[in-house]
Design a protein around this motif. Structure first.
Motif, PDB file in Angstrom:
ATOM      1  N   ALA A 207      -2.829   3.765 -11.640  1.00 35.54           N
ATOM      2  CA  ALA A 207      -2.707   2.309 -11.824  1.00 35.54           C
ATOM      3  C   ALA A 207      -1.671   1.738 -10.865  1.00 35.54           C
ATOM      4  O   ALA A 207      -1.846   0.644 -10.312  1.00 35.54           O
ATOM      5  CB  ALA A 207      -2.308   1.995 -13.263  1.00 35.54           C
ATOM      6  N   GLY A 208      -0.585   2.480 -10.658  1.00 36.42           N
ATOM      7  CA  GLY A 208       0.439   2.037  -9.733  1.00 36.42           C
ATOM      8  C   GLY A 208      -0.052   2.014  -8.298  1.00 36.42           C
ATOM      9  O   GLY A 208       0.294   1.120  -7.525  1.00 36.42           O
ATOM     10  N   GLU A 209      -0.863   3.011  -7.935  1.00 34.48           N
ATOM     11  CA  GLU A 209      -1.443   3.032  -6.587  1.00 34.48           C
ATOM     12  C   GLU A 209      -2.259   1.764  -6.338  1.00 34.48           C
ATOM     13  O   GLU A 209      -2.185   1.158  -5.262  1.00 34.48           O
ATOM     14  CB  GLU A 209      -2.334   4.262  -6.418  1.00 34.48           C
ATOM     15  CG  GLU A 209      -1.581   5.581  -6.434  1.00 34.48           C
ATOM     16  CD  GLU A 209      -2.515   6.764  -6.317  1.00 34.48           C
ATOM     17  OE1 GLU A 209      -3.744   6.539  -6.203  1.00 34.48           O
ATOM     18  OE2 GLU A 209      -2.025   7.907  -6.327  1.00 34.48           O
ATOM     19  N   GLU A 210      -3.014   1.370  -7.360  1.00 30.45           N
ATOM     20  CA  GLU A 210      -3.845   0.166  -7.234  1.00 30.45           C
ATOM     21  C   GLU A 210      -2.986  -1.078  -7.066  1.00 30.45           C
ATOM     22  O   GLU A 210      -3.256  -1.934  -6.218  1.00 30.45           O
ATOM     23  CB  GLU A 210      -4.731   0.039  -8.477  1.00 30.45           C
ATOM     24  CG  GLU A 210      -5.705  -1.129  -8.435  1.00 30.45           C
ATOM     25  CD  GLU A 210      -6.889  -0.877  -7.506  1.00 30.45           C
ATOM     26  OE1 GLU A 210      -7.663  -1.823  -7.298  1.00 30.45           O
ATOM     27  OE2 GLU A 210      -7.026   0.255  -6.996  1.00 30.45           O
ATOM     28  N   VAL A 211      -1.934  -1.192  -7.861  1.00 33.13           N
ATOM     29  CA  VAL A 211      -1.055  -2.352  -7.775  1.00 33.13           C
ATOM     30  C   VAL A 211      -0.342  -2.388  -6.431  1.00 33.13           C
ATOM     31  O   VAL A 211      -0.248  -3.445  -5.781  1.00 33.13           O
ATOM     32  CB  VAL A 211      -0.028  -2.341  -8.930  1.00 33.13           C
ATOM     33  CG1 VAL A 211       1.050  -3.402  -8.710  1.00 33.13           C
ATOM     34  CG2 VAL A 211      -0.731  -2.580 -10.259  1.00 33.13           C
ATOM     35  N   LEU A 212       0.147  -1.241  -5.989  1.00 34.65           N
ATOM     36  CA  LEU A 212       0.843  -1.189  -4.706  1.00 34.65           C
ATOM     37  C   LEU A 212      -0.077  -1.600  -3.561  1.00 34.65           C
ATOM     38  O   LEU A 212       0.322  -2.364  -2.679  1.00 34.65           O
ATOM     39  CB  LEU A 212       1.376   0.229  -4.463  1.00 34.65           C
ATOM     40  CG  LEU A 212       2.612   0.642  -5.253  1.00 34.65           C
ATOM     41  CD1 LEU A 212       2.869   2.133  -5.096  1.00 34.65           C
ATOM     42  CD2 LEU A 212       3.830  -0.147  -4.797  1.00 34.65           C
ATOM     43  N   ARG A 213      -1.297  -1.109  -3.597  1.00 34.81           N
ATOM     44  CA  ARG A 213      -2.224  -1.374  -2.499  1.00 34.81           C
ATOM     45  C   ARG A 213      -2.771  -2.802  -2.547  1.00 34.81           C
ATOM     46  O   ARG A 213      -2.765  -3.511  -1.533  1.00 34.81           O
ATOM     47  CB  ARG A 213      -3.380  -0.374  -2.537  1.00 34.81           C
ATOM     48  CG  ARG A 213      -4.377  -0.546  -1.377  1.00 34.81           C
ATOM     49  CD  ARG A 213      -5.425   0.548  -1.355  1.00 34.81           C
ATOM     50  NE  ARG A 213      -6.114   0.662  -2.625  1.00 34.81           N
ATOM     51  CZ  ARG A 213      -6.017   1.717  -3.436  1.00 34.81           C
ATOM     52  NH1 ARG A 213      -5.241   2.728  -3.107  1.00 34.81           N
ATOM     53  NH2 ARG A 213      -6.675   1.763  -4.571  1.00 34.81           N
ATOM     54  N   VAL A 214      -3.254  -3.223  -3.706  1.00 32.72           N
ATOM     55  CA  VAL A 214      -3.961  -4.502  -3.814  1.00 32.72           C
ATOM     56  C   VAL A 214      -2.997  -5.675  -3.965  1.00 32.72           C
ATOM     57  O   VAL A 214      -3.112  -6.690  -3.267  1.00 32.72           O
ATOM     58  CB  VAL A 214      -4.953  -4.469  -4.997  1.00 32.72           C
ATOM     59  CG1 VAL A 214      -5.611  -5.840  -5.174  1.00 32.72           C
ATOM     60  CG2 VAL A 214      -6.001  -3.388  -4.787  1.00 32.72           C
ATOM     61  N   ALA A 215      -2.033  -5.560  -4.893  1.00 30.15           N
ATOM     62  CA  ALA A 215      -1.151  -6.693  -5.177  1.00 30.15           C
ATOM     63  C   ALA A 215      -0.040  -6.839  -4.132  1.00 30.15           C
ATOM     64  O   ALA A 215       0.233  -7.944  -3.658  1.00 30.15           O
ATOM     65  CB  ALA A 215      -0.546  -6.541  -6.570  1.00 30.15           C
ATOM     66  N   ARG A 220       1.246   3.249   1.798  1.00 30.21           N
ATOM     67  CA  ARG A 220       1.778   4.605   1.749  1.00 30.21           C
ATOM     68  C   ARG A 220       2.366   4.879   0.370  1.00 30.21           C
ATOM     69  O   ARG A 220       3.572   4.781   0.154  1.00 30.21           O
ATOM     70  CB  ARG A 220       2.844   4.782   2.825  1.00 30.21           C
ATOM     71  CG  ARG A 220       2.310   4.543   4.227  1.00 30.21           C
ATOM     72  CD  ARG A 220       3.412   4.621   5.250  1.00 30.21           C
ATOM     73  NE  ARG A 220       4.005   5.962   5.303  1.00 30.21           N
ATOM     74  CZ  ARG A 220       5.085   6.256   6.007  1.00 30.21           C
ATOM     75  NH1 ARG A 220       5.701   5.302   6.691  1.00 30.21           N
ATOM     76  NH2 ARG A 220       5.557   7.481   6.041  1.00 30.21           N
ATOM     77  N   PHE A 221       1.491   5.227  -0.565  1.00 28.92           N
ATOM     78  CA  PHE A 221       1.946   5.406  -1.932  1.00 28.92           C
ATOM     79  C   PHE A 221       1.697   6.812  -2.456  1.00 28.92           C
ATOM     80  O   PHE A 221       1.989   7.096  -3.603  1.00 28.92           O
ATOM     81  CB  PHE A 221       1.246   4.419  -2.861  1.00 28.92           C
ATOM     82  CG  PHE A 221      -0.249   4.429  -2.732  1.00 28.92           C
ATOM     83  CD1 PHE A 221      -1.016   5.471  -3.209  1.00 28.92           C
ATOM     84  CD2 PHE A 221      -0.891   3.389  -2.082  1.00 28.92           C
ATOM     85  CE1 PHE A 221      -2.394   5.482  -3.050  1.00 28.92           C
ATOM     86  CE2 PHE A 221      -2.269   3.378  -1.931  1.00 28.92           C
ATOM     87  CZ  PHE A 221      -3.022   4.433  -2.422  1.00 28.92           C
ATOM     88  N   GLU A 222       1.134   7.707  -1.656  1.00 29.07           N
ATOM     89  CA  GLU A 222       0.782   9.022  -2.182  1.00 29.07           C
ATOM     90  C   GLU A 222       2.035   9.760  -2.625  1.00 29.07           C
ATOM     91  O   GLU A 222       3.100   9.635  -2.034  1.00 29.07           O
ATOM     92  CB  GLU A 222       0.016   9.866  -1.150  1.00 29.07           C
ATOM     93  CG  GLU A 222       0.826  10.266   0.079  1.00 29.07           C
ATOM     94  CD  GLU A 222       0.777   9.209   1.156  1.00 29.07           C
ATOM     95  OE1 GLU A 222       1.234   9.516   2.278  1.00 29.07           O
ATOM     96  OE2 GLU A 222       0.302   8.098   0.889  1.00 29.07           O
TER      97      GLU A 222
END
Length: 225
Positions: A207-215, A220-222
């Motif tokens: 869920a955090g990956e999605e927020v970091l990328r989209v919002a 670079r969140f891996e």
């Protein structure tokens, strides 16, 4: 004779290896028992108690009784800021084992710096918010713009100005202060990140990956593996 502050005593209090390990462990903002801090510093119970007593007397940490236990925390955010600055000027220590390499990678990727997000992810968030026009870099502050206030509110983050905090691993600033604390609070309560059990490393959830990328627009969140 001089009336200057006793910097030597403060430095000695911080730089003793066991106490330094305890202070680093407390940088996640949580309370830990003497037993847990002794384990983090790799010292016995009586030695841990002696070190903690010195840190309390030096006003670097505080202790809160709770039932049968006593929990130690950093005295305040100013102590955390001092320790982070100290880390910035310190020589990086080379990991000696695969486990230390993984732990070091996790801390550098994403961690709590007392009450805000630091490491690669923390710096990337700061850069993304500047790039998006959500905040303005007015060193030493990050000022929230009207557009930023609206965008942050949609993510459940209260708009507040932040402070630039130089990241010791990235050598670039991340967001501290009121805004940094709000982002960390939202990230933890919304399950965008999860705490590592025995360290201050944070792991980014799907869920955090999605927020970091989209919002936010952070790519670079891996997680470090």
């Amino acid at each position: 004779m001089t009336n200057d502050p006793d910097l030597a005593s403060l430095a000695a209090l911080i730089t003793e290896p066991a106490r330094a390990a305890m202070l680093a462990h407390l940088l996640d903002g949580r309370g830990w028992t003497a037993t847990e801090l002794g384990r983090a510093a790799n010292v016995g119970a009586s030695t841990a108690s002696a070190h903690l007593r010195k840190l309390v007397d030096g006003r670097l940490i505080r202790v809160t009784p709770s039932g049968r236990h006593r929990y130690f925390r950093l005295a305040d955010g100013e102590v955390a800021r001092m320790l982070e600055h100290f880390a910035y000027f310190s020589t990086p220590r080379r990991p000696r084992t695969p486990g230390e390499t993984r732990a070091s990678g996790a801390l550098r990727r994403c961690r709590l710096c007392y009450d805000h997000v630091a490491g690669e992810i923390g710096v990337a968030l700061a850069q993304a918010m500047v790039r998006n026009g959500w905040i303005v870099d007015a060193e030493p502050w990050f000022r929230v713009t009207p557009a930023g206030a609206s965008a942050l509110a949609a993510l459940g983050i209260a708009a507040a100005d932040g402070r630039a905090c130089m990241d010791w691993s990235e050598r670039r600033p991340h967001v501290a202060g009121a805004l940094g604390a709000e982002i960390a609070r939202a990230a933890l309560t919304s399950d965008w990140v999860r705490r590592e059990k025995a360290s201050r490393a944070l792991w980014v959830t799907p869920a955090g990956e999605e927020v970091l990328r989209v919002a936010f627009g952070v790519e670079r969140f891996e997680n470090a593996g």
